[in-house]
Design a protein around this motif. Sequence first.
Motif, PDB file in Angstrom:
ATOM      1  N   TYR A 158     -10.148  29.863 -16.767  1.00  0.00           N
ATOM      2  CA  TYR A 158     -10.881  31.586 -17.367  1.00  0.00           C
ATOM      3  C   TYR A 158     -11.068  32.872 -16.005  1.00  0.00           C
ATOM      4  O   TYR A 158     -10.884  33.737 -16.644  1.00  0.00           O
ATOM      5  CB  TYR A 158     -12.688  31.609 -17.023  1.00  0.00           C
ATOM      6  CG  TYR A 158     -12.841  30.775 -18.315  1.00  0.00           C
ATOM      7  CD1 TYR A 158     -12.858  31.395 -20.154  1.00  0.00           C
ATOM      8  CD2 TYR A 158     -13.398  29.300 -18.710  1.00  0.00           C
ATOM      9  CE1 TYR A 158     -13.595  31.337 -20.545  1.00  0.00           C
ATOM     10  CE2 TYR A 158     -13.918  29.011 -19.992  1.00  0.00           C
ATOM     11  CZ  TYR A 158     -13.790  29.306 -20.984  1.00  0.00           C
ATOM     12  OH  TYR A 158     -14.219  28.935 -22.214  1.00  0.00           O
ATOM     13  N   ILE A 161     -18.616  30.439 -13.771  1.00  0.00           N
ATOM     14  CA  ILE A 161     -19.088  29.421 -13.659  1.00  0.00           C
ATOM     15  C   ILE A 161     -19.832  28.600 -14.399  1.00  0.00           C
ATOM     16  O   ILE A 161     -20.807  28.274 -14.903  1.00  0.00           O
ATOM     17  CB  ILE A 161     -17.145  28.666 -13.904  1.00  0.00           C
ATOM     18  CG1 ILE A 161     -16.242  29.387 -14.045  1.00  0.00           C
ATOM     19  CG2 ILE A 161     -17.423  27.740 -14.900  1.00  0.00           C
ATOM     20  CD1 ILE A 161     -15.971  29.426 -15.923  1.00  0.00           C
ATOM     21  N   ARG A 215     -23.054  31.122 -15.397  1.00  0.00           N
ATOM     22  CA  ARG A 215     -22.374  31.433 -16.902  1.00  0.00           C
ATOM     23  C   ARG A 215     -23.486  29.420 -17.348  1.00  0.00           C
ATOM     24  O   ARG A 215     -24.025  29.761 -18.651  1.00  0.00           O
ATOM     25  CB  ARG A 215     -20.765  31.347 -17.568  1.00  0.00           C
ATOM     26  CG  ARG A 215     -20.321  32.775 -17.236  1.00  0.00           C
ATOM     27  CD  ARG A 215     -18.842  32.731 -17.915  1.00  0.00           C
ATOM     28  NE  ARG A 215     -19.464  32.435 -19.257  1.00  0.00           N
ATOM     29  CZ  ARG A 215     -18.414  32.440 -19.780  1.00  0.00           C
ATOM     30  NH1 ARG A 215     -17.176  32.414 -19.322  1.00  0.00           N
ATOM     31  NH2 ARG A 215     -18.031  32.075 -20.903  1.00  0.00           N
ATOM     32  N   CYS A 259     -11.943  33.017 -13.100  1.00  0.00           N
ATOM     33  CA  CYS A 259     -13.024  33.794 -11.918  1.00  0.00           C
ATOM     34  C   CYS A 259     -13.049  32.587 -11.405  1.00  0.00           C
ATOM     35  O   CYS A 259     -12.518  31.822 -10.525  1.00  0.00           O
ATOM     36  CB  CYS A 259     -13.778  33.872 -13.361  1.00  0.00           C
ATOM     37  SG  CYS A 259     -14.262  32.462 -14.237  1.00  0.00           S
ATOM     38  N   GLN A 301     -17.395  31.668 -27.143  1.00  0.00           N
ATOM     39  CA  GLN A 301     -16.867  31.433 -25.423  1.00  0.00           C
ATOM     40  C   GLN A 301     -17.778  30.659 -24.678  1.00  0.00           C
ATOM     41  O   GLN A 301     -17.451  29.644 -23.770  1.00  0.00           O
ATOM     42  CB  GLN A 301     -16.651  32.588 -24.579  1.00  0.00           C
ATOM     43  CG  GLN A 301     -15.544  33.061 -24.535  1.00  0.00           C
ATOM     44  CD  GLN A 301     -15.626  35.082 -23.975  1.00  0.00           C
ATOM     45  OE1 GLN A 301     -16.727  35.656 -23.821  1.00  0.00           O
ATOM     46  NE2 GLN A 301     -14.369  35.130 -23.213  1.00  0.00           N
ATOM     47  N   LEU A 335     -16.768  26.478 -22.995  1.00  0.00           N
ATOM     48  CA  LEU A 335     -17.067  26.577 -22.000  1.00  0.00           C
ATOM     49  C   LEU A 335     -17.904  25.248 -21.136  1.00  0.00           C
ATOM     50  O   LEU A 335     -17.282  24.688 -21.094  1.00  0.00           O
ATOM     51  CB  LEU A 335     -17.796  27.297 -20.894  1.00  0.00           C
ATOM     52  CG  LEU A 335     -18.292  27.304 -19.749  1.00  0.00           C
ATOM     53  CD1 LEU A 335     -16.926  27.103 -18.670  1.00  0.00           C
ATOM     54  CD2 LEU A 335     -19.339  28.023 -18.584  1.00  0.00           C
TER      55      LEU A 335
END
Length: 144
Positions: free
Chosen positions: A119, A126, A129, A121, A97, A101
Amino acid sequence: MRGKKPKEREKYFIQLGDGTLVEVNREIYLEWYQSERRERYQMERDRKHGVCSIEKLHEKGYFPEQSIYAVDMTQEATLRNECRKRLENALKKLPEQDAHLLKLLYFEEITVKKAADIYNCSRKTIQNRRKRILEKIRKMMEEI
């Protein structure tokens, strides 16, 4: 434009490199006048402080055609290749994952907003992450 402006005239001319005069409007003339003055100022300042360009040194024969920069470029290329290998190894160790990304954000150049939509969200999620993943990669590259 700061400083002294030229007097108002009916016509404005700029002299090209070959000596040809070209009629222009006032705005273009003022911009040209300012850039010419800036260039003269920089040359005067450089002369005053003893600064010269690499081109001038080459013209005077201070540097041979094969300069020391060529050696530095090979070192730089070697270091770049080493960094690239470290990055590839670090990317291989990432969870799927996280790697996906980064692929979206950096290789496919998708915006953070679009990645958030993919995603399902928020943008902040993001961004967090991405920050966490890049920090992980940095640590992995230091270890290797």
